[in-house]
Design an enzyme around this catalytic site. Structure first.
Site, PDB file in Angstrom:
ATOM      1  N   THR A  25      12.425   9.670   4.597  1.00 49.42           N
ATOM      2  CA  THR A  25      11.519   8.638   3.455  1.00 49.42           C
ATOM      3  C   THR A  25      12.459   8.876   2.235  1.00 49.42           C
ATOM      4  O   THR A  25      13.464   9.366   2.060  1.00 49.42           O
ATOM      5  CB  THR A  25      10.332   9.307   3.300  1.00 49.42           C
ATOM      6  OG1 THR A  25      10.210  10.419   2.683  1.00 49.42           O
ATOM      7  CG2 THR A  25       9.388   9.409   4.665  1.00 49.42           C
ATOM      8  N   ASP A  77      10.260   0.680  11.073  1.00 50.84           N
ATOM      9  CA  ASP A  77       9.119   0.121  10.349  1.00 50.84           C
ATOM     10  C   ASP A  77       8.793  -1.360  10.380  1.00 50.84           C
ATOM     11  O   ASP A  77       7.693  -1.663  10.592  1.00 50.84           O
ATOM     12  CB  ASP A  77       9.694   0.154   8.776  1.00 50.84           C
ATOM     13  CG  ASP A  77       9.338   1.474   7.990  1.00 50.84           C
ATOM     14  OD1 ASP A  77       8.543   2.178   8.514  1.00 50.84           O
ATOM     15  OD2 ASP A  77       9.921   1.594   7.139  1.00 50.84           O
ATOM     16  N   ALA A 102      10.395  -7.125  -2.237  1.00 53.15           N
ATOM     17  CA  ALA A 102      12.056  -7.352  -1.744  1.00 53.15           C
ATOM     18  C   ALA A 102      12.409  -5.827  -1.676  1.00 53.15           C
ATOM     19  O   ALA A 102      13.707  -5.934  -1.699  1.00 53.15           O
ATOM     20  CB  ALA A 102      12.585  -8.249  -2.626  1.00 53.15           C
ATOM     21  N   TYR A 107      -1.721   1.544   2.652  1.00 51.16           N
ATOM     22  CA  TYR A 107      -3.022   2.160   3.488  1.00 51.16           C
ATOM     23  C   TYR A 107      -3.787   2.988   2.716  1.00 51.16           C
ATOM     24  O   TYR A 107      -5.006   3.555   3.342  1.00 51.16           O
ATOM     25  CB  TYR A 107      -2.359   2.954   4.687  1.00 51.16           C
ATOM     26  CG  TYR A 107      -1.415   3.924   4.640  1.00 51.16           C
ATOM     27  CD1 TYR A 107      -1.475   5.083   4.080  1.00 51.16           C
ATOM     28  CD2 TYR A 107       0.070   3.759   4.674  1.00 51.16           C
ATOM     29  CE1 TYR A 107      -0.401   5.871   3.685  1.00 51.16           C
ATOM     30  CE2 TYR A 107       0.940   4.359   4.528  1.00 51.16           C
ATOM     31  CZ  TYR A 107       0.589   5.604   3.757  1.00 51.16           C
ATOM     32  OH  TYR A 107       1.779   6.525   3.634  1.00 51.16           O
ATOM     33  N   LEU A 155       2.434  11.675   5.521  1.00 49.86           N
ATOM     34  CA  LEU A 155       1.332  11.800   6.628  1.00 49.86           C
ATOM     35  C   LEU A 155       1.804  12.079   7.955  1.00 49.86           C
ATOM     36  O   LEU A 155       1.272  12.169   9.016  1.00 49.86           O
ATOM     37  CB  LEU A 155       0.322  10.615   6.759  1.00 49.86           C
ATOM     38  CG  LEU A 155      -0.716  10.504   5.684  1.00 49.86           C
ATOM     39  CD1 LEU A 155      -1.331   9.144   5.982  1.00 49.86           C
ATOM     40  CD2 LEU A 155      -1.643  11.611   5.726  1.00 49.86           C
ATOM     41  N   SER A 156       3.233  12.001   7.922  1.00 46.13           N
ATOM     42  CA  SER A 156       3.998  11.989   9.184  1.00 46.13           C
ATOM     43  C   SER A 156       3.782  13.400  10.124  1.00 46.13           C
ATOM     44  O   SER A 156       3.437  13.276  11.240  1.00 46.13           O
ATOM     45  CB  SER A 156       5.543  11.634   9.223  1.00 46.13           C
ATOM     46  OG  SER A 156       5.733  10.484   8.779  1.00 46.13           O
ATOM     47  N   LYS A 201      17.144   7.018   2.604  1.00 45.49           N
ATOM     48  CA  LYS A 201      17.078   6.000   3.691  1.00 45.49           C
ATOM     49  C   LYS A 201      18.633   5.481   3.550  1.00 45.49           C
ATOM     50  O   LYS A 201      19.220   5.224   4.746  1.00 45.49           O
ATOM     51  CB  LYS A 201      16.218   4.853   3.691  1.00 45.49           C
ATOM     52  CG  LYS A 201      14.781   5.496   4.002  1.00 45.49           C
ATOM     53  CD  LYS A 201      13.750   4.408   4.107  1.00 45.49           C
ATOM     54  CE  LYS A 201      12.669   4.933   4.487  1.00 45.49           C
ATOM     55  NZ  LYS A 201      11.469   3.736   4.700  1.00 45.49           N
ATOM     56  N   GLY A 210      12.699  -2.023   0.240  1.00 50.06           N
ATOM     57  CA  GLY A 210      12.934  -1.577   1.753  1.00 50.06           C
ATOM     58  C   GLY A 210      11.864  -2.029   2.689  1.00 50.06           C
ATOM     59  O   GLY A 210      12.361  -2.419   3.847  1.00 50.06           O
ATOM     60  N   ALA A 211      10.808  -1.777   2.453  1.00 46.26           N
ATOM     61  CA  ALA A 211       9.692  -2.245   3.511  1.00 46.26           C
ATOM     62  C   ALA A 211       9.838  -3.859   3.622  1.00 46.26           C
ATOM     63  O   ALA A 211       9.490  -4.189   4.809  1.00 46.26           O
ATOM     64  CB  ALA A 211       8.271  -1.783   3.097  1.00 46.26           C
ATOM     65  N   ASN A 240      14.886   5.185   8.907  1.00 43.18           N
ATOM     66  CA  ASN A 240      13.806   5.792   8.575  1.00 43.18           C
ATOM     67  C   ASN A 240      13.756   6.828   9.804  1.00 43.18           C
ATOM     68  O   ASN A 240      12.649   7.652   9.960  1.00 43.18           O
ATOM     69  CB  ASN A 240      12.752   4.836   8.592  1.00 43.18           C
ATOM     70  CG  ASN A 240      12.105   4.447   9.971  1.00 43.18           C
ATOM     71  OD1 ASN A 240      12.823   4.341  10.693  1.00 43.18           O
ATOM     72  ND2 ASN A 240      10.828   4.093   9.783  1.00 43.18           N
TER      73      ASN A 240
HETATM   74  N1  LIG Z   1       2.230   1.281   6.273  1.00 42.00           N
HETATM   75  C1  LIG Z   1       3.483   1.858   6.468  1.00 42.00           C
HETATM   76  O1  LIG Z   1       3.758   2.332   7.505  1.00 42.00           O
HETATM   77  C2  LIG Z   1       4.392   1.547   5.270  1.00 42.00           C
HETATM   78  C3  LIG Z   1       5.516   1.937   5.427  1.00 42.00           C
HETATM   79  C4  LIG Z   1       6.713   1.605   4.252  1.00 42.00           C
HETATM   80  C5  LIG Z   1       6.029   1.141   3.077  1.00 42.00           C
HETATM   81  N2  LIG Z   1       4.726   1.138   2.894  1.00 42.00           N
HETATM   82  C6  LIG Z   1       4.420   0.916   1.747  1.00 42.00           C
HETATM   83  O2  LIG Z   1       4.906  -0.379   1.183  1.00 42.00           O
HETATM   84  C7  LIG Z   1       5.106  -0.616  -0.184  1.00 42.00           C
HETATM   85  C8  LIG Z   1       6.528  -0.856  -0.541  1.00 42.00           C
HETATM   86  O3  LIG Z   1       7.377   0.431  -0.206  1.00 42.00           O
HETATM   87  P1  LIG Z   1       9.148   0.283  -0.328  1.00 42.00           P
HETATM   88  O4  LIG Z   1       9.632   1.425   0.354  1.00 42.00           O
HETATM   89  O5  LIG Z   1       9.566  -1.166   0.154  1.00 42.00           O
HETATM   90  O6  LIG Z   1       9.188   0.528  -1.748  1.00 42.00           O
HETATM   91  P2  LIG Z   1      10.428  -0.035  -2.756  1.00 42.00           P
HETATM   92  O7  LIG Z   1      11.662  -0.243  -1.991  1.00 42.00           O
HETATM   93  O8  LIG Z   1      10.397   0.604  -4.071  1.00 42.00           O
HETATM   94  O9  LIG Z   1      10.179  -1.497  -3.018  1.00 42.00           O
HETATM   95  C9  LIG Z   1       9.141  -1.802  -3.601  1.00 42.00           C
HETATM   96  C10 LIG Z   1       9.099  -3.550  -4.086  1.00 42.00           C
HETATM   97  O10 LIG Z   1       7.590  -3.719  -4.793  1.00 42.00           O
HETATM   98  C11 LIG Z   1       8.030  -4.632  -5.756  1.00 42.00           C
HETATM   99  N3  LIG Z   1       7.053  -4.183  -6.942  1.00 42.00           N
HETATM  100  C12 LIG Z   1       6.851  -3.046  -7.458  1.00 42.00           C
HETATM  101  N4  LIG Z   1       5.788  -2.908  -8.294  1.00 42.00           N
HETATM  102  C13 LIG Z   1       5.710  -4.406  -8.468  1.00 42.00           C
HETATM  103  C14 LIG Z   1       4.596  -5.066  -9.178  1.00 42.00           C
HETATM  104  N5  LIG Z   1       4.056  -4.349 -10.344  1.00 42.00           N
HETATM  105  N6  LIG Z   1       4.502  -6.218  -9.195  1.00 42.00           N
HETATM  106  C15 LIG Z   1       5.561  -7.046  -8.347  1.00 42.00           C
HETATM  107  N7  LIG Z   1       6.469  -6.408  -7.288  1.00 42.00           N
HETATM  108  C16 LIG Z   1       6.427  -5.066  -7.723  1.00 42.00           C
HETATM  109  C17 LIG Z   1       9.445  -3.902  -6.227  1.00 42.00           C
HETATM  110  O11 LIG Z   1      10.008  -4.840  -6.953  1.00 42.00           O
HETATM  111  P3  LIG Z   1      11.562  -4.965  -7.832  1.00 42.00           P
HETATM  112  O12 LIG Z   1      12.284  -5.301  -6.656  1.00 42.00           O
HETATM  113  O13 LIG Z   1      11.624  -5.835  -8.799  1.00 42.00           O
HETATM  114  O14 LIG Z   1      11.664  -3.511  -8.189  1.00 42.00           O
HETATM  115  C18 LIG Z   1      10.293  -3.978  -4.852  1.00 42.00           C
HETATM  116  O15 LIG Z   1      10.764  -5.362  -4.410  1.00 42.00           O
HETATM  117  C19 LIG Z   1       4.640   0.785  -0.648  1.00 42.00           C
HETATM  118  O16 LIG Z   1       3.146   0.742  -1.098  1.00 42.00           O
HETATM  119  C20 LIG Z   1       4.709   1.791   0.512  1.00 42.00           C
HETATM  120  O17 LIG Z   1       3.693   2.810   0.576  1.00 42.00           O
HETATM  121  C21 LIG Z   1       4.018   1.275   3.924  1.00 42.00           C
END
Ligand SMILES: NC(=O)c1ccc[n+]([C@@H]2O[C@H](COP(=O)([O-])OP(=O)(O)OC[C@H]3O[C@@H](n4cnc5c(N)ncnc54)[C@H](OP(=O)(O)O)[C@@H]3O)[C@@H](O)[C@H]2O)c1
Length: 271
Positions: free
Chosen positions: A56, A96, A122, A213, A10-11, A60, A124-125, A81
């Site tokens: 993204t 972020d 745990a 979101y 969406l950026s 990263k 990236g976000a 990012n």
């Molecule tokens: N609003 C915004 O601007 C914004 C910005 C960044 C991210 N986000 C959102 O934040 C979320 C995470 O993004 P990310 O970049 O941090 O992703 P990521 O680096 O892939 O991390 C995902 C995390 O969620 C955990 N996870 C995934 N599926 C799970 C499940 N079924 N049960 C429990 N834990 C689970 C993973 O666990 P493991 O460590 O065990 O794999 C990991 O710790 C996404 O939905 C993304 O769209 C939103």
């Protein structure tokens, strides 16, 4: 923006709306970049004379290694990012965590200072949010997740205020943050709460923030609302982290309302 799935980002919608709103002759484009090519894409900023990049998944970490220097936050996260061209240097930033704080403070009047926080996930976000909450003076930042070593590493980012927690700790937290994709459209877990959280665990006085979101109201946020807690979705973080990028690249004050309206319209159009 560079990313494997940059076409879905969406950026461009947010930044181009901001340029239009301020009458600036700038353009923001999406470049799909294959895994492994992130470093080369960052190097191309110099060659092409771009002002910067959003970065993204899955680039990263590669971007953090490809820039000339890192901001303190990006250095601690080992993730970038945002790439900004400053003179001859490429600087790696991470917006972020501060974007998340802006959404809480500006849009909801919530200050994490002195508060007990629980972050679910745990990745990236989550790491960016943990570091930002600790930096904002949270009394405690607990992290709960399914992979113990990642949970411990994320909690360590909060120093002596970080600890490993459990989903049950949501009952006692002032702020609960979902940083997993659970509840997100296309996640395969659209009807679930992260970490099998009890939907009745929340109460008045708590703030529950979902970084997801799409949809705008996840099962977690629905549960929070029905318990009388304040529910915050991920649109605010999306807008505020982009606003910080905009300021870094252009030096101009970001038009938050135009960016927010563009984000909401694009999400509605996606259904
Ligand atoms: N609003 C915004 O601007 C914004 C910005 C960044 C991210 N986000 C959102 O934040 C979320 C995470 O993004 P990310 O970049 O941090 O992703 P990521 O680096 O892939 O991390 C995902 C995390 O969620 C955990 N996870 C995934 N599926 C799970 C499940 N079924 N049960 C429990 N834990 C689970 C993973 O666990 P493991 O460590 O065990 O794999 C990991 O710790 C996404 O939905 C993304 O769209 C939103």
């Amino acid at each position: 923006v560079i990313g494997e799935l940059a076409r879905h980002s969406l950026s461009p919608v947010l930044h181009n709306a901001a340029f239009r709103s301020l009458g600036m002759d700038w353009v923001y484009l999406a470049f799909p970049v294959a895994p492994g090519d992130g470093g080369a894409a960052v190097a191309a900023v110099r060659v092409l004379g771009l002002e910067g990049l959003s970065v993204t998944m899955p680039h990263k970490g590669d971007a953090a290694r490809a820039v000339d220097r890192l901001s303190p936050v990006a250095g601690q996260l080992e993730a970038v990012n945002t790439v900004v061209r400053r003179g001859g240097d490429l600087v790696g930033e991470s917006t972020d965590g501060d974007g998340f704080l802006d959404a809480l403070r500006v849009d909801h009047g919530f200050d994490p200072a002195g508060r007990r926080c629980l972050v679910l996930g745990a990745g990236g976000a989550a790491r960016a949010v943990v570091l930002a909450l600790a930096g904002a003076g949270a009394a405690e930042v607990a992290v709960a997740g399914r992979t113990p070593d990642r949970v411990a590493a994320a909690a360590a980012l909060a120093g002596d205020r970080g600890r490993v927690g459990t989903a049950a700790g949501a009952a006692d937290a002032d702020l609960v943050v979902n940083a997993t994709p659970v509840g997100m459209d296309g996640s395969g877990q659209e009807d679930s709460l992260p970490l099998d959280l009890d939907p009745a665990v929340f109460g008045p006085g708590q703030v529950v923030a979902d970084l997801v979101y799409a949809p705008p109201v996840t099962p977690l946020l629905r549960a929070a609302r029905s318990c009388g807690a304040v529910a915050v979705n991920g649109v605010g973080m999306l807008v505020h982290q982009a606003a910080r990028q905009f300021r870094m690249w252009t030096g101009a004050e970001p038009p938050l309302e135009a960016m927010s309206a563009a984000a909401v319209a694009a999400l509605l159009a996606q259904g």
